[in-house]
Scaffold this active site. Structure first.
Site, short mmCIF file in Angstrom:
data_model
loop_
_atom_site.label_atom_id
_atom_site.label_comp_id
_atom_site.label_asym_id
_atom_site.label_seq_id
_atom_site.Cartn_x
_atom_site.Cartn_y
_atom_site.Cartn_z
N ASP A 1 24.00 -5.58 1.91
CA ASP A 1 24.21 -4.66 3.03
C ASP A 1 23.68 -3.25 2.73
OD1 ASP A 1 25.31 -6.66 4.49
OD2 ASP A 1 27.39 -6.02 4.26
N TYR B 1 23.91 -2.40 12.10
CA TYR B 1 24.95 -2.40 11.07
C TYR B 1 26.21 -1.69 11.58
CZ TYR B 1 26.91 -2.45 6.37
OH TYR B 1 27.72 -2.69 5.27
N GLU C 1 24.53 -10.97 1.13
CA GLU C 1 25.97 -11.02 0.86
C GLU C 1 26.67 -12.14 1.62
OE1 GLU C 1 28.34 -7.40 1.01
OE2 GLU C 1 26.50 -6.24 0.80
N ARG D 1 29.02 -0.58 9.95
CA ARG D 1 29.79 0.38 9.14
C ARG D 1 28.93 1.63 8.97
NH1 ARG D 1 31.93 -4.50 7.49
NH2 ARG D 1 30.22 -5.12 6.14
N GLU E 1 28.29 0.16 -1.10
CA GLU E 1 28.86 -1.06 -1.65
C GLU E 1 27.79 -2.14 -1.78
OE1 GLU E 1 32.99 -3.60 -1.16
OE2 GLU E 1 32.25 -2.42 0.52
N ASP F 1 24.55 -0.17 2.49
CA ASP F 1 25.48 0.93 2.22
C ASP F 1 25.73 0.99 0.72
OD1 ASP F 1 27.10 -1.26 1.75
OD2 ASP F 1 28.35 -0.97 3.52
N HIS G 1 22.56 5.32 7.85
CA HIS G 1 21.77 4.56 8.81
C HIS G 1 22.24 4.87 10.22
CE1 HIS G 1 24.54 2.03 6.34
NE2 HIS G 1 25.23 2.16 7.45
#
Length: 690
Positions: A80, A298, A7, A300, A84, A82, A344
């Protein structure tokens, strides 16, 4: 050659270094495909089919990735880790003609050689359940935004917006303001005494807790006077001494929200600054002779889980630095909240060998300070409990009983590495008294009696940190949405800052009042949290996404019809007269409000239809990179425009260009907008933000 698509372009250099010459890393620069920018894009009559389009500014990006994919032996999608990121990988697969069920997806929780190498050995298919959960979120938000915002614009004023999460966050702020406004203070009194041992000069404080064998609650002066009369000529005698030992458990490692809260409380960093610094730490910071190095996992996450390798790393480090007595017999395990996605690990350092001190003079200031916070919290989470010796002394004086509490640290445990910020702990610390060695029935000397009149206080307004905490506790939004949600209600001028506190504007109150009257069934804390659980069920393959949308839409459309036809239309405000003269007819110009905001119109309308642009010099133009407050446009004595912090004189930031609120990742100077580009304000630094 294998192609790896990520990304963020900021991670490309680091990953390319780890992957080597057999791989080529390219960036999608975020989302590549989404619902249309200028139309609804959801077919409400055909199973809520979304109509995706390649984003206009990503057409060249996609063509470039396609060209490189033709020459690649394999394409791996490493967006990423997640929901999204999973959705972005799915959109990329569609654009590149990749079967989403093929083993085209790799994920890693940290940008390290070990994690990347492991990910390459575990390619998998794209998780379509996660994609569906993200699609459902996007479609829900599109339906609410597109169907509700026009009603707000029609009934209240132009250019307003509403959102499934943002409107509920705003309601929390407005409801808190209502509590404050309706709060009625209640009088109460404390009676404290300064006493001392007969053989000493140092006093200690003791507080009245009982009067005539009943728990004391003094609410007026007459009651206090009665107590003081009873205490005249009283002997103060130690009634009892109770000693005990208490333990304090280590705090859990950071989640996104707890990191944001502690960064504000301990470092005075705004959500925007914390998010920016965390992103730098995750994606990598330039280290001399090493290139870009990532420092944390990570950023988030709502999980407090950490891997076995990370636990071993922490325990070995603690043993070496602090000693074996600081290592608990078994690793500390923290329970994940019931509504957490737990996708995670918690936020932690990739390696404890990378100490905060080692990057103090290299990393940007905010990144260094945040890394130190993350590093120390992670170390502390695997340390032994802190132990305290407590002493509680009851002192008798006629019909009154006083109490003193003392707390002494006996074994530092995890507090050796990290000092938590907790209101309960702070209150205990304030009430903590240094008590001399006493014996039962020992007589003490009274030095001073201190009756204090007090009044109950209303609940405090939200800060960014406490609003994030409230959103998390109530299940509103998810880690990636807290900061953007709070930012958007401020950018829409629904809220403003009073120091560090968030205050609703009159516009914010009006919007919330309207939504409460006509959409209370769906724009409330309980329903929003319920929708988050339904999205979780989609991700876990326990629910079909179209069914979730269908249930929502069938209820929502009835509210839309009711609001559209029954809601009261606010009268247009009277135009405000200015000193500016119409250059066509000589009449005064007035400030009017239209579809695209405020403008100057001739007061002689409709005879004269002259209009001019309106520029409000008092509106915020940027964000202060030092304290996070609004930056205002001002004029020098020579008439030259400059920008300075609204917090002056406490903050004396000043710039000739509009600041973005961020700092340069290379030299830590403020980033500014100049010639439609975001550049470093330091003329000797040539950094330009992509």
């Amino acid at each position: 050659m294998k192609l790896v698509v990520i990304e963020s372009p900021n991670k490309r250099e680091t990953l390319q270094k780890y992957l080597g010459k057999d791989y080529l890393v390219v960036s999608s620069k975020g989302h590549v495909r989404d619902l249309p920018l200028k139309s609804f894009g959801v077919d409400l009559n055909h199973n809520y089919e979304p109509k995706y389009e390649i984003l206009p500014d990503k057409k060249n990006v996609i063509e470039d990735i396609k060209a490189k994919a033709k020459n690649a032996s394999e394409v791996l999608l490493a967006t990423d880790p997640d929901r999204e990121g999973e959705a972005i990988a799915w959109h990329l697969a569609y654009c590149l003609g990749i079967d989403p069920n093929s083993k085209c997806r790799i994920v890693f929780n940290e940008i390290s050689k070990k994690a990347v190498d492991k990910a390459l050995t575990q390619p998998r298919a794209i998780d379509l359940n996660l994609v569906d959960a993200q699609q459902a979120r996007r479609i829900l938000d599109r339906i609410m935004g597109y169907k509700l915002s026009p009603i707000l614009c029609k009934k209240i004023k132009p250019k307003l917006s509403a959102g499934r999460v943002q409107s509920v966050a705003l309601r929390l702020v407005v409801d808190r303001e209502k509590e404050i406004q309706s709060f009625v203070p209640e009088e109460y009194w404390n009676v404290n005494a300064d006493v001392k041992k007969k053989s000493q000069t140092t006093t200690f404080k003791t507080s009245l807790i009982e009067y005539k064998d009943k728990k004391v609650k003094l609410s007026k002066k007459e009651e206090v006077d009665e107590v003081l009369e009873n205490l005249k000529n009283a002997n103060y005698t130690v009634k009892s001494i109770k000693r005990s030992r208490t333990k304090s458990k280590a705090p859990a490692p950071f989640t996104t929200s707890t990191m944001q809260q502690d960064a504000l409380n301990k470092l005075n960093m705004s959500l925007k600054r914390t998010t920016s610094a965390a992103q730098q730490l995750y994606e990598g910071i330039e280290i001399p002779n090493e290139g870009k190095i990532a420092f944390v996992t990570y950023i988030r996450t709502d999980s407090v889980r950490i891997s076995e390798d990370a636990v071993t790393m922490a325990r070995d480090f603690i043993s070496q630095k602090y000693g074996s007595e600081y290592v608990p017999e078994k690793p500390n395990i923290f329970h994940v909240k019931e509504n957490a996605q737990d996708a995670h690990e918690a936020i932690r350092p990739i390696s404890l060998n990378r100490t905060p001190e080692s990057i103090k003079d290299i990393a940007p200031s905010d990144a260094y300070r945040l890394y130190k916070l993350i590093y120390e919290r992670f170390v502390a989470c695997q340390m032994t409990e802190a132990e305290y010796d407590n002493v509680t002394v009851l002192i008798k004086a006629n019909d009154c009983t006083f109490k003193s509490v003392g707390k002494t640290l006996n074994f530092a445990g995890w507090t050796s590495a990290y000092k938590a910020v907790d209101q309960k702990d702070e209150k205990e610390e304030k009430e903590n008294v240094k008590i001399p060695k006493l014996e039962e029935n020992e007589e003490l000397d009274l030095v001073q009696l201190k009756p204090e009149q007090k009044f109950t206080k209303p609940p405090t307004r939200y800060t960014e940190a406490t609003l994030v905490k409230a959103m998390e506790e109530k299940g509103i939004g998810r880690p990636a949405t807290y900061a953007p949600t709070i930012t958007v209600i401020a950018s829409r001028q629904y809220t403003e800052k009073d120091g560090k506190y968030i205050v609703p504007t009159e516009l914010g109150k009006s919007v919330t009042g309207f939504l409460e009257n006509y959409f209370n069934k769906m724009i409330n804390v309980k329903f929003t949290a319920y929708m988050e659980t339904k999205l979780d069920e989609i991700a876990e393959n326990n629910c079909q996404w179209q069914k979730v949308i269908d249930d929502f839409w069938n209820s929502f459309k009835e509210l839309l019809v009711n609001a559209n036809f029954k809601a009261y239309v606010s009268p247009k405000p009277e135009p405000i007269k200015t000193d500016i003269v119409c250059d066509k007819c000589g009449s005064a110009m007035v400030i009017r409000e239209g579809k695209f905001g405020k403008f100057l119109g001739c007061s002689n309308f409709p005879a004269c239809k002259n209009i001019m642009p309106y520029r409000d010099e008092n509106e915020p133009k940027g964000v202060c990179p030092i304290c996070g407050k609004d930056v205002l446009q001002r004029k020098s004595k020579k008439g030259k425009i400059f920008y300075s912090c609204s917090g002056y004189p406490d903050c004396n930031f000043m710039s000739w260009d509009i600041p973005t609120g961020e700092k340069c990742p290379k030299c830590d100077s403020p980033l500014v907008i100049k010639n439609k580009k975001v550049i470093c304000s330091n003329s000797s630094c040539k950094y330009v933000k992509e």
